[in-house]
Design a protein around this motif. Sequence first.
Motif, short mmCIF file in Angstrom:
data_model
loop_
_atom_site.label_atom_id
_atom_site.label_comp_id
_atom_site.label_asym_id
_atom_site.label_seq_id
_atom_site.Cartn_x
_atom_site.Cartn_y
_atom_site.Cartn_z
N ARG A 108 55.63 35.45 37.04
CA ARG A 108 54.67 34.34 37.02
C ARG A 108 55.39 33.00 37.18
N ASP B 235 54.86 30.10 39.98
CA ASP B 235 54.48 28.77 39.53
C ASP B 235 55.32 27.68 40.18
N LYS C 91 46.68 28.16 37.15
CA LYS C 91 46.93 29.26 36.23
C LYS C 91 46.12 30.49 36.59
N ILE D 18 47.58 32.13 39.83
CA ILE D 18 48.82 32.86 39.55
C ILE D 18 48.53 34.15 38.80
N GLU D 19 47.67 34.07 37.80
CA GLU D 19 47.33 35.27 37.02
C GLU D 19 46.67 36.32 37.89
#
Length: 219
Positions: free
Chosen positions: A44, A48, A60, A63-64
Amino acid sequence: MGASQTRTEKYQDLADKTGFSLEQIENLHKRFQRLSDNEETISREQLDSIPSLANNPIRKQIIEAFFDKRNQHQNEVGSCEEIGFEQFLMVMSHFRPPSLKTTEEEKEAMRKEKLHFLFNMHDTDNDGTITLVEYRKVVEELLSKSGDIEQETVKAIADAAMLEVASTNVPHMAPDEFYEGITFEHFQQILKGLEMETRMHIRFLDVDTPTLRCGKSSS
């Protein structure tokens, strides 16, 4: 030559699974290697570091989404700690725009996949519904770039948006029933008529400066 042939065969298999061209897969593999420091998996924290995501208000969630097994064309739920190139590519395929050869049936399948991707970004606990709490978190992320906004204001905006959705898109459901969660079927109704095939896309420019976005293309 043997290794090169094996890689070509592997890329062809990935092309069949994702719809990307061999050239696009090659470019994405180069980008993956740079992000992962030539390791077999990526974290992650490494995702980022992508500059084009730096100012995205839902960075967020995006990315998740890469680590959500539901977005990796797997029949599983849950998250991965790290992902390999094939998993990375499977997630990226959700951003693939249709080509001139794409049939209407294929476009509809692509649209549904993109909607599932967006739905999963909101359904953070993998229970098949988007609750008011989950929706409010997204609203908070989106409003975080607009300066200091009080929590009660964020709550009021989220509540009002949910009530609007309930009244205009699911008119036969009472507000208290709707608050239990937006199902994927409701989500499709909410976004019915919205052109998704090109609004969620990836541009293959320079391998050093790829663009990843959720939005309308300006090109």
